[in-house]
Design a protein around this motif. Structure first.
Motif, PDB file in Angstrom:
ATOM      1  N   LEU A  73      38.637  28.921  44.398  1.00  0.00           N
ATOM      2  CA  LEU A  73      39.771  28.147  43.878  1.00  0.00           C
ATOM      3  C   LEU A  73      39.919  28.331  42.375  1.00  0.00           C
ATOM      4  CD1 LEU A  73      39.591  24.818  45.929  1.00  0.00           C
ATOM      5  CD2 LEU A  73      41.236  26.686  46.128  1.00  0.00           C
ATOM      6  N   SER A  74      38.805  28.268  41.636  1.00  0.00           N
ATOM      7  CA  SER A  74      38.937  28.411  40.180  1.00  0.00           C
ATOM      8  C   SER A  74      39.436  29.814  39.840  1.00  0.00           C
ATOM      9  CB  SER A  74      37.618  28.097  39.470  1.00  0.00           C
ATOM     10  OG  SER A  74      36.586  28.915  39.945  1.00  0.00           O
ATOM     11  N   SER A  75      38.990  30.827  40.590  1.00  0.00           N
ATOM     12  CA  SER A  75      39.455  32.183  40.320  1.00  0.00           C
ATOM     13  C   SER A  75      40.925  32.342  40.684  1.00  0.00           C
ATOM     14  CB  SER A  75      38.632  33.209  41.097  1.00  0.00           C
ATOM     15  OG  SER A  75      37.278  33.054  40.796  1.00  0.00           O
ATOM     16  N   LEU A  76      41.337  31.651  41.753  1.00  0.00           N
ATOM     17  CA  LEU A  76      42.740  31.709  42.163  1.00  0.00           C
ATOM     18  C   LEU A  76      43.640  31.119  41.077  1.00  0.00           C
ATOM     19  CD1 LEU A  76      44.478  32.418  44.711  1.00  0.00           C
ATOM     20  CD2 LEU A  76      44.436  29.976  45.218  1.00  0.00           C
ATOM     21  N   ILE A  77      43.242  29.948  40.553  1.00  0.00           N
ATOM     22  CA  ILE A  77      44.010  29.331  39.465  1.00  0.00           C
ATOM     23  C   ILE A  77      44.066  30.287  38.280  1.00  0.00           C
ATOM     24  CG2 ILE A  77      44.097  27.404  37.827  1.00  0.00           C
ATOM     25  CD1 ILE A  77      42.623  25.738  39.951  1.00  0.00           C
ATOM     26  N   ALA A  78      42.914  30.913  37.996  1.00  0.00           N
ATOM     27  CA  ALA A  78      42.856  31.859  36.878  1.00  0.00           C
ATOM     28  C   ALA A  78      43.871  32.975  37.069  1.00  0.00           C
ATOM     29  CB  ALA A  78      41.446  32.423  36.747  1.00  0.00           C
ATOM     30  N   MET A  79      43.967  33.492  38.296  1.00  0.00           N
ATOM     31  CA  MET A  79      44.884  34.598  38.562  1.00  0.00           C
ATOM     32  C   MET A  79      46.338  34.142  38.425  1.00  0.00           C
ATOM     33  SD  MET A  79      43.213  37.313  39.070  1.00  0.00           S
ATOM     34  CE  MET A  79      41.857  36.807  38.075  1.00  0.00           C
ATOM     35  N   VAL A  80      46.641  32.967  38.985  1.00  0.00           N
ATOM     36  CA  VAL A  80      48.018  32.452  38.920  1.00  0.00           C
ATOM     37  C   VAL A  80      48.440  32.293  37.455  1.00  0.00           C
ATOM     38  CG1 VAL A  80      49.466  30.428  39.398  1.00  0.00           C
ATOM     39  CG2 VAL A  80      47.924  31.309  41.150  1.00  0.00           C
ATOM     40  N   PHE A  81      47.501  31.844  36.627  1.00  0.00           N
ATOM     41  CA  PHE A  81      47.813  31.647  35.215  1.00  0.00           C
ATOM     42  C   PHE A  81      47.869  32.982  34.467  1.00  0.00           C
ATOM     43  CE2 PHE A  81      46.617  30.702  30.810  1.00  0.00           C
ATOM     44  CZ  PHE A  81      47.570  29.748  30.512  1.00  0.00           C
ATOM     45  N   ALA A  82      46.928  33.878  34.798  1.00  0.00           N
ATOM     46  CA  ALA A  82      46.765  35.084  33.979  1.00  0.00           C
ATOM     47  C   ALA A  82      47.787  36.176  34.293  1.00  0.00           C
ATOM     48  CB  ALA A  82      45.345  35.642  34.136  1.00  0.00           C
ATOM     49  N   ILE A  83      48.134  36.337  35.583  1.00  0.00           N
ATOM     50  CA  ILE A  83      48.965  37.491  35.958  1.00  0.00           C
ATOM     51  C   ILE A  83      50.298  37.536  35.184  1.00  0.00           C
ATOM     52  CG2 ILE A  83      50.244  38.591  37.843  1.00  0.00           C
ATOM     53  CD1 ILE A  83      47.890  37.823  39.679  1.00  0.00           C
ATOM     54  N   PRO A  84      51.096  36.461  35.180  1.00  0.00           N
ATOM     55  CA  PRO A  84      52.379  36.581  34.454  1.00  0.00           C
ATOM     56  C   PRO A  84      52.197  36.874  32.971  1.00  0.00           C
ATOM     57  CG  PRO A  84      52.162  34.412  35.524  1.00  0.00           C
ATOM     58  CD  PRO A  84      50.933  35.149  35.837  1.00  0.00           C
ATOM     59  N   ILE A  85      51.227  36.205  32.330  1.00  0.00           N
ATOM     60  CA  ILE A  85      51.051  36.419  30.889  1.00  0.00           C
ATOM     61  C   ILE A  85      50.535  37.825  30.608  1.00  0.00           C
ATOM     62  CG2 ILE A  85      49.855  35.604  28.820  1.00  0.00           C
ATOM     63  CD1 ILE A  85      49.852  32.858  29.996  1.00  0.00           C
ATOM     64  N   ALA A  86      49.555  38.264  31.412  1.00  0.00           N
ATOM     65  CA  ALA A  86      48.996  39.598  31.185  1.00  0.00           C
ATOM     66  C   ALA A  86      50.066  40.665  31.402  1.00  0.00           C
ATOM     67  CB  ALA A  86      47.796  39.833  32.104  1.00  0.00           C
ATOM     68  N   GLY A 199      47.632  51.055  39.601  1.00  0.00           N
ATOM     69  CA  GLY A 199      46.801  50.686  38.470  1.00  0.00           C
ATOM     70  C   GLY A 199      46.909  49.202  38.148  1.00  0.00           C
ATOM     71  N   ILE A 200      48.109  48.658  38.279  1.00  0.00           N
ATOM     72  CA  ILE A 200      48.306  47.240  37.970  1.00  0.00           C
ATOM     73  C   ILE A 200      47.580  46.363  38.990  1.00  0.00           C
ATOM     74  CG2 ILE A 200      50.033  45.405  37.837  1.00  0.00           C
ATOM     75  CD1 ILE A 200      51.962  47.519  36.705  1.00  0.00           C
ATOM     76  N   ILE A 201      47.744  46.707  40.278  1.00  0.00           N
ATOM     77  CA  ILE A 201      47.031  45.934  41.310  1.00  0.00           C
ATOM     78  C   ILE A 201      45.524  46.039  41.075  1.00  0.00           C
ATOM     79  CG2 ILE A 201      46.610  45.686  43.789  1.00  0.00           C
ATOM     80  CD1 ILE A 201      49.390  46.786  44.268  1.00  0.00           C
ATOM     81  N   GLY A 202      45.069  47.252  40.751  1.00  0.00           N
ATOM     82  CA  GLY A 202      43.647  47.450  40.463  1.00  0.00           C
ATOM     83  C   GLY A 202      43.181  46.570  39.324  1.00  0.00           C
ATOM     84  N   SER A 203      43.979  46.464  38.273  1.00  0.00           N
ATOM     85  CA  SER A 203      43.568  45.660  37.120  1.00  0.00           C
ATOM     86  C   SER A 203      43.479  44.187  37.504  1.00  0.00           C
ATOM     87  CB  SER A 203      44.533  45.865  35.956  1.00  0.00           C
ATOM     88  OG  SER A 203      45.725  45.139  36.165  1.00  0.00           O
ATOM     89  N   VAL A 204      44.386  43.741  38.398  1.00  0.00           N
ATOM     90  CA  VAL A 204      44.341  42.346  38.835  1.00  0.00           C
ATOM     91  C   VAL A 204      43.076  42.083  39.659  1.00  0.00           C
ATOM     92  CG1 VAL A 204      45.453  40.632  40.316  1.00  0.00           C
ATOM     93  CG2 VAL A 204      46.826  42.009  38.758  1.00  0.00           C
ATOM     94  N   ILE A 205      42.776  43.004  40.584  1.00  0.00           N
ATOM     95  CA  ILE A 205      41.596  42.788  41.433  1.00  0.00           C
ATOM     96  C   ILE A 205      40.313  42.833  40.606  1.00  0.00           C
ATOM     97  CG2 ILE A 205      40.320  43.618  43.445  1.00  0.00           C
ATOM     98  CD1 ILE A 205      42.883  44.648  44.561  1.00  0.00           C
ATOM     99  N   LEU A 206      40.274  43.771  39.642  1.00  0.00           N
ATOM    100  CA  LEU A 206      39.086  43.871  38.795  1.00  0.00           C
ATOM    101  C   LEU A 206      38.902  42.591  37.969  1.00  0.00           C
ATOM    102  CD1 LEU A 206      37.151  46.182  38.624  1.00  0.00           C
ATOM    103  CD2 LEU A 206      38.327  47.001  36.608  1.00  0.00           C
ATOM    104  N   SER A 207      40.008  42.030  37.491  1.00  0.00           N
ATOM    105  CA  SER A 207      39.921  40.768  36.749  1.00  0.00           C
ATOM    106  C   SER A 207      39.456  39.646  37.654  1.00  0.00           C
ATOM    107  CB  SER A 207      41.275  40.399  36.159  1.00  0.00           C
ATOM    108  OG  SER A 207      41.835  41.492  35.511  1.00  0.00           O
ATOM    109  N   LEU A 208      39.922  39.685  38.910  1.00  0.00           N
ATOM    110  CA  LEU A 208      39.461  38.693  39.877  1.00  0.00           C
ATOM    111  C   LEU A 208      37.945  38.789  40.032  1.00  0.00           C
ATOM    112  CD1 LEU A 208      40.087  36.589  42.120  1.00  0.00           C
ATOM    113  CD2 LEU A 208      40.264  38.506  43.704  1.00  0.00           C
ATOM    114  N   GLY A 209      37.446  40.030  40.109  1.00  0.00           N
ATOM    115  CA  GLY A 209      36.008  40.237  40.225  1.00  0.00           C
ATOM    116  C   GLY A 209      35.264  39.603  39.056  1.00  0.00           C
ATOM    117  N   ARG A 210      35.815  39.758  37.862  1.00  0.00           N
ATOM    118  CA  ARG A 210      35.206  39.138  36.680  1.00  0.00           C
ATOM    119  C   ARG A 210      35.203  37.631  36.784  1.00  0.00           C
ATOM    120  NH1 ARG A 210      35.368  41.987  31.039  1.00  0.00           N
ATOM    121  NH2 ARG A 210      34.268  43.814  31.811  1.00  0.00           N
ATOM    122  N   ALA A 211      36.363  37.079  37.189  1.00  0.00           N
ATOM    123  CA  ALA A 211      36.496  35.631  37.254  1.00  0.00           C
ATOM    124  C   ALA A 211      35.514  35.045  38.259  1.00  0.00           C
ATOM    125  CB  ALA A 211      37.927  35.255  37.617  1.00  0.00           C
TER     126      ALA A 211
END
Lengths: 285, 271
Positions: A73-86, A199-211
């Protein structure tokens, strides 16, 4: 000639060492989780929401449901917040920013990535968490605070990788679209995005891995309470935080359960990263 | 909808996103400067944690990260040399390259408790060496990856010229390739150092922390990051101020190293 063979041998051994460390991590985590795996199995462990230490301090009833949920859940929130800004930052850096702004903004974004996670934790604990609390109510240390700060932490990483992906769009394509009278938005939507999609999808998944694996910032901010979050603004716990908070004083079985949690975390992040790197971000060299 | 209007909206939104990213950076930096300014004084650098100073933990953090660098850099660099100069695209090299890449993103807390399993349990307690090993393990894949990519920028002709002059492969690597890639490699090492000196999670259960000055790596070892974590969560103004002082010092250090690599070495653009 002896030096020649010695040098080659040494570098070959070092390469093997990298593999050895990786396998050693899996074996050691598995070894220490054995008694928890034996006692709780897999499906029972991941669906059990209890974490109760036995009276003697050694036994107990341990399940991973809540920390697993908290991690996702915390990673999901992180993605929802981060994707548009990134994505906004990446678009700004590739298509919008005038030349003289590209370098400083790029550097600022990369410096944001270099700040240690414990600093984000401090900032969230004393400033950002209370601010979110004053806006949304609930607790200052909550799923929401942890998720949003986690999002802020991965933004630079995601933006930099997406920018690199977008930069690989051949300029001939971009220029011909402009010459046909396309607006910037149309160029981004119809040329750059489709070209850089993988590449963009990859960057999102990799960030998810970090989160998923982030410890310190979340340890400050998620509250560290072993219970289901009933709302976004209530406290819960994640796998890394569970380990960070309770590892020191854990008895035998609890320690084993925590190694089990770490093993699960390692496998989840291993697969997430592998998918991102080898399917979406395949290197061509 | 009017396409020009839509275009304007998207441009505005992206610009706002970039502004937002920068304002987070500024917000954090301003907070750190203000809190740091109010809590840093000479007392902090001359006394140890036990007397509300940070001397022992700052030095401790440098020693941990420094020894980790001494261990991690040669291993990582030699492995990177193998990948680029010997293995190249062989199956073994590809496997090592890919798995090392995956390890680079592995959660650092997992590395920490792995080292707990092999260096703390068998030796009966937290010790500085375990912390060093944990940081070195974190560092190795980073160094492997930078070495691999920096060596790939060295033109093949340089290697061929060396071999044509009768140099052995090891001499070519040691005298030609490494010195051609020197600046990139130094940059990579500095960035890897900056990355591990700010790590907390892998130290929590390996070297833990120590209130006193210590050079003995076989005991619990003082660490700045672990201290910040404990101090920040301790409900007292003094310890929280100390945590802010530590955070400001740490951030300054990490950002300074990052800026050095950017401006002094000016790495050539990779294409």
């Amino acid at each position: 000639m002896l030096f020649n063979r010695f040098f080659r041998g040494l570098s070959h051994t070092s390469a093997w060492l990298v593999l050895t460390i990786l396998f050693a991590i899996i074996i050691v985590l598995f070894h220490y989780s054995k008694s928890a795996i034996g006692d709780f199995g897999f499906f029972h462990f991941i669906t059990n929401s209890k974490w109760i230490v036995g009276n003697d301090g050694n036994g107990g009833n341990f399940g991973g449901l809540i920390p697993i949920l908290g991690t996702f859940l915390s990673s999901l929130i992180a993605m929802v917040f981060a994707i548009p800004i990134a994505m906004g930052i990446a678009i700004f850096l590739t298509e919008i920013a005038p030349e003289f702004l590209k370098a400083p903004v790029g550097i600022a974004v990369e410096l944001l990535a270099a700040i240690p996670s414990i600093i984000y934790g401090m900032w969230g604990l004393f400033y950002f968490g209370p601010l979110l609390q004053s806006w949304f109510g609930g607790q200052s240390n909550s799923l929401l605070t942890a998720g949003v700060v986690l999002g802020i932490m991965v933004i630079p990483f995601m933006a930099a990788l997406s920018r690199d992906a977008m930069n690989t769009t051949p300029s001939v394509l971009v220029e011909s679209a402009y010459s046909m009278g396309a607006t910037r938005y149309e160029v981004i939507k119809d040329i750059v995005f489709p070209f850089a999609k993988k590449g963009i999808i990859g960057s999102v998944i990799l960030s998810l891995g970090r989160a998923l694996g982030e410890t310190m910032a979340v340890a400050f901010l998620i509250g560290g309470v072993f219970r289901f979050p009933d709302s976004l603004t209530s406290a819960t716990i994640s796998i890394p935080v569970l380990i960070a908070n309770n590892f020191g004083e854990a008895g035998n079985l609890q320690l084993s359960a925590m190694f089990y949690m770490a093993l699960i975390l390692f496998i989840i992040s291993f697969f997430t990263i592998t998918i991102a790197k080898f399917y979406f971000l395949r290197k061509t060299d | 909808m009017n396409r020009l209007l839509l275009n304007k909206i998207v441009i505005t939104l992206s610009t706002l996103a970039a502004l937002m990213g920068i304002s987070f950076l500024l917000w954090i930096l301003v907070t750190l400067s203000i809190r740091g300014y109010h809590s840093i004084d000479w007392h902090i650098f001359t006394t140890d944690l036990v007397n509300n100073g940070l001397r022992n933990v700052i030095i401790g953090q440098f020693i941990l990260a420094g020894i980790a660098t001494v261990i991690g850099v040669p291993v990582g660099m030699m492995a990177g040399i193998y990948l680029r100069e010997y293995g190249i695209n062989s199956k073994f090299a590809m496997i090592v390259r890919n798995l090392s890449d995956v390890m680079m993103s592995a959660p650092s807390i997992v590395i920490g408790i792995f080292v707990y399993g092999i260096f703390v349990v068998p030796f009966g307690g937290f010790n500085g060496w375990a912390g060093v090993i944990a940081l070195a393990i974190l560092m190795i894949p980073i160094v492997v990856s930078t070495t691999d990519s920096m060596l790939s920028l060295v033109p093949q002709e340089l290697r061929e010229a060396g071999i044509a002059l009768g140099a052995s492969k090891a001499q070519v690597i040691y005298k030609i390739v490494l010195s051609a890639a020197k600046i990139g490699l130094i940059t990579g090492v500095l960035l890897a150092f900056a990355r591990v000196i700010g790590e907390t999670a892998p130290l929590l259960f390996t070297s833990a922390n120590n209130n006193f000055f210590s050079f003995g790596l076989s005991n619990q070892y003082p660490s700045l990051t672990v201290s910040i974590y404990h101090l920040a969560l301790f409900p007292s103004q003094t310890s929280q101020n100390l945590a802010w002082a530590g955070s400001a010092i740490l951030t300054l250090l990490v950002l300074f190293i990052n800026l050095i690599t950017r401006f002094i070495f000016k790495p050539r653009k990779q294409k």
